[in-house]
Design a protein around this motif. Sequence first.
Motif, short mmCIF file in Angstrom:
data_model
loop_
_atom_site.label_atom_id
_atom_site.label_comp_id
_atom_site.label_asym_id
_atom_site.label_seq_id
_atom_site.Cartn_x
_atom_site.Cartn_y
_atom_site.Cartn_z
N UNK A 173 12.92 -7.87 11.28
CA UNK A 173 11.63 -7.69 10.62
C UNK A 173 10.65 -8.82 10.94
N UNK A 174 9.43 -8.45 11.19
CA UNK A 174 8.30 -9.33 11.56
C UNK A 174 8.39 -9.88 12.98
N UNK A 175 9.60 -10.20 13.44
CA UNK A 175 9.71 -10.65 14.84
C UNK A 175 9.41 -9.48 15.78
N UNK A 176 10.05 -8.31 15.51
CA UNK A 176 9.80 -7.13 16.34
C UNK A 176 8.32 -6.72 16.30
N UNK A 177 7.69 -6.92 15.15
CA UNK A 177 6.31 -6.46 14.97
C UNK A 177 5.30 -7.43 15.56
N UNK A 178 5.64 -8.72 15.60
CA UNK A 178 4.62 -9.71 15.98
C UNK A 178 4.95 -10.55 17.20
N UNK A 179 6.16 -10.40 17.77
CA UNK A 179 6.51 -11.22 18.94
C UNK A 179 5.49 -11.07 20.07
N UNK A 180 5.10 -9.82 20.34
CA UNK A 180 4.17 -9.59 21.45
C UNK A 180 2.75 -10.08 21.13
N UNK A 181 2.40 -10.08 19.84
CA UNK A 181 1.07 -10.59 19.45
C UNK A 181 1.02 -12.11 19.70
N UNK A 182 2.04 -12.81 19.22
CA UNK A 182 2.07 -14.27 19.42
C UNK A 182 2.15 -14.62 20.90
N UNK A 183 2.93 -13.85 21.66
CA UNK A 183 3.03 -14.09 23.11
C UNK A 183 1.68 -13.91 23.78
N UNK A 184 0.97 -12.85 23.41
CA UNK A 184 -0.32 -12.59 24.06
C UNK A 184 -1.34 -13.67 23.67
N UNK A 185 -1.33 -14.08 22.43
CA UNK A 185 -2.28 -15.12 22.01
C UNK A 185 -1.96 -16.45 22.69
N UNK A 186 -0.68 -16.80 22.76
CA UNK A 186 -0.30 -18.09 23.35
C UNK A 186 -0.71 -18.15 24.82
N UNK A 187 -0.39 -17.09 25.59
CA UNK A 187 -0.71 -17.14 27.03
C UNK A 187 -2.23 -17.06 27.25
N UNK A 188 -2.92 -16.26 26.44
CA UNK A 188 -4.38 -16.17 26.60
C UNK A 188 -5.03 -17.50 26.26
N UNK A 189 -4.52 -18.15 25.23
CA UNK A 189 -5.07 -19.47 24.85
C UNK A 189 -4.86 -20.48 25.99
#
Length: 181
Positions: A121-137
């Motif tokens: 829970x929450x990791x499956x839902x947000x892992x790709x969001x955090x990954x996309x924000x980190x690399x874009x930043x």
Amino acid sequence: MNLLIIAIWLMLPAYLPNNLAVLFGGGKPLDFGKTFRDGRRILGDGKTFRGTIAGALGGMGAGLLLSAVASTWPDRGLPQFGSGDELLMVLMGLSLGAMAGDVIASFFKRRMGMERGASLFLVDQLDFVLGSWALTYLLAPRWFSQNFTPEIILIVLIITPILHRATNVIGYKIKAKKEPW
Ligand code: CTP
Ligand code: MG
């Protein structure tokens, strides 16, 4: 333009890769079937070359289309994904970052002894969001802070788990996905 629409628009190049990976995934796994020193798979059969490449390229392609749409109708106020060299950095950050976040999460799920497809829970839902924000930043810091304002970030964190659940239930019903999460 409505903040909710802007948030979804900005995240589309990060949302699409997961769905494309489900549709096009399969074949050789990214970890080549190898195990880690704990005896469990490094990533597992759920992370494949086909899925990762289709997801990252498809997300970037969709981002190019969205960019063209935004510049065709500038009066609609749809945000651009940067211009010139920045465009490539932004789209790579959002799409490849989303795939990378999901792969990194699978690495940790395997280390926690969870089988491929087990829900976290929450990791499956947000892992790709955090990954996309980190690399874009990392790749386009100026574009990131101009577009991902605190309000947009908050909206994305709230709507993503809901959208994620909805698309996964659909994916499960059409038998593209093994589990409804
Ligand atoms: N997929 C893929 N390559 C990726 C990500 C996903 O091929 N990089 C495909 C796989 O077929 C995978 C499906 O999309 O089974 C669903 O993705 P996801 O839920 O992320 O994988 P899980 O099978 O749940 O595996 P894990 O427990 O590692 O998250
Ligand atoms: Mg899963």
